[in-house]
Design an enzyme around this catalytic site. Structure first.
Site, PDB file in Angstrom:
ATOM      1  N   SER A 149      -3.595 -16.541 -25.853  1.00 39.16           N
ATOM      2  CA  SER A 149      -3.649 -15.381 -25.266  1.00 39.16           C
ATOM      3  C   SER A 149      -2.614 -14.813 -25.445  1.00 39.16           C
ATOM      4  O   SER A 149      -1.265 -15.706 -26.689  1.00 39.16           O
ATOM      5  CB  SER A 149      -3.475 -15.730 -23.757  1.00 39.16           C
ATOM      6  OG  SER A 149      -3.009 -14.149 -22.695  1.00 39.16           O
ATOM      7  N   TYR A 162       2.925 -18.045 -16.821  1.00 42.19           N
ATOM      8  CA  TYR A 162       1.575 -18.079 -17.264  1.00 42.19           C
ATOM      9  C   TYR A 162       1.574 -17.728 -18.887  1.00 42.19           C
ATOM     10  O   TYR A 162       0.960 -18.407 -19.739  1.00 42.19           O
ATOM     11  CB  TYR A 162       0.419 -16.438 -17.242  1.00 42.19           C
ATOM     12  CG  TYR A 162      -0.577 -16.838 -18.199  1.00 42.19           C
ATOM     13  CD1 TYR A 162      -1.672 -17.382 -17.599  1.00 42.19           C
ATOM     14  CD2 TYR A 162      -1.176 -15.763 -18.747  1.00 42.19           C
ATOM     15  CE1 TYR A 162      -3.207 -16.969 -18.589  1.00 42.19           C
ATOM     16  CE2 TYR A 162      -2.127 -15.278 -19.702  1.00 42.19           C
ATOM     17  CZ  TYR A 162      -2.615 -16.382 -19.902  1.00 42.19           C
ATOM     18  OH  TYR A 162      -4.168 -15.607 -19.702  1.00 42.19           O
TER      19      TYR A 162
END
Ligand SMILES: NC(=O)c1ccc[n+]([C@@H]2O[C@H](COP(=O)([O-])OP(=O)(O)OC[C@H]3O[C@@H](n4cnc5c(N)ncnc54)[C@H](O)[C@@H]3O)[C@@H](O)[C@H]2O)c1
Length: 269
Positions: A149, A162
């Site tokens: 990401s 994350y």
């Protein structure tokens, strides 16, 4: 002219393929001839993707499992390798994005350590377990694609667990590429910014969508199918000279100085 068929007689495993980006990737690989194993922790979601692919004329089988659990991953790989015992494409895409985990990945001073551990277990250890069990079934020409990401590349005021897991995945991608490159096995990663999955569409307010649009250079948001096209390219022999790389797919969000977006937003009133 019809679409290329780059995965005829190939087997593929896509994790987190029950929805969103994973579903689009599984559909794309199947549309190009792969026999796809659709792995997800949610049995109904995995079954739905597999049914969709079969309805579209492709070959798919669902498998339920948690990528953080080694026995589950072993079973996913065994299903994907099938009778021939060979796996050609691994797309490690599963991440825990639930309200209970991702939704509580907030201020570090108040973070429940279980949120940190679960995030790393699914988003990072899951990819490691997939490689551990997939590589012995892979030969020259096989390819691994990890979904990371843009959160791996920039800071934010929340989602540190994350971001850290996804950043580690970029490094992990290089290590896997280095370990198995001589065997002809490639490993790359894709790093999307906002992708308008059904869940993202539901979660985004019009204001947030406008903010995201202001951050991008390109007018259109990324759809799951855009990521699927990139994943299919990286998994195919057309990318045979590319390994150890992370390709950002973000409509240009990270390609410019923040002042550019601020100026644009100001000029637009
Ligand atoms: N959508 C975005 O804007 C965006 C942006 C950047 C990166 N990503 C990444 O793309 C990937 C897919 O995200 P998405 O937006 O399609 O989300 P999604 O929630 O639609 O899909 C994730 C899937 O993973 C499954 N899953 C969750 N935990 C699992 C586990 N332990 N084992 C197996 N499966 C599990 C879920 O059931 C779900 O079907 C993730 O790695 C995510 O971090 C998404």
């Amino acid at each position: 002219m019809g679409r290329a068929v780059r995965f005829a007689r190939r087997t593929a495993l896509v994790t987190g393929a029950g929805s969103g980006i994973g579903r689009a990737c599984a559909r794309r690989l199947a549309a190009e001839g792969a026999t796809v194993t659709v792995a997800d922790i949610d049995p109904a979601a995995a079954a739905e993707t597999a049914e969709l692919i079969v309805k579209e004329g492709g070959a798919a089988r669902p498998v339920t499992g948690d990528v953080s659990v080694e026995d589950d991953v072993r079973a996913m790989v065994e299903t994907a390798a099938g009778d021939g015992g060979r796996l050609d494409v691994l797309h490690s895409n599963a991440a825990v994005l639930s309200r209970e985990v991702y939704g509580r990945d907030l201020d570090l001073t108040e973070m429940d350590v279980e949120v940190w551990d679960r995030t790393l277990a699914v988003d990072l250890r899951g990819a490691m377990l997939c490689v551990k069990h997939a590589v012995p079934r892979m030969g020259a020409g096989a390819a691994i694609v990890n979904t990371t990401s843009v959160s791996a590349l920039v800071g934010d005021t929340d989602h540190a667990a994350y971001g850290a897991a996804k950043a580690a995945l970029i490094s992990f991608t290089r290590y896997v590429a280095t370990m198995y490159g001589r065997r002809g096995i490639r490993c790359n990663a894709v790093a999307p910014a906002l992708v308008l999955t059904e869940a993202a569409r539901r979660a985004m307010t019009p204001e947030r969508l406008a903010e995201k649009a202001a951050e991008r250079l390109l007018p259109d948001p990324c759809e799951p199918e855009d990521v699927a096209a990139l994943v299919a390219f990286l998994a195919s022999s057309e990318a045979r000279c590319i390994t150890g790389q992370t390709i950002v797919i973000d409509g240009g969000t990270l390609a410019h100085r923040p002042e550019h977006a601020i100026r644009q937003a100001r000029e637009a009133g």
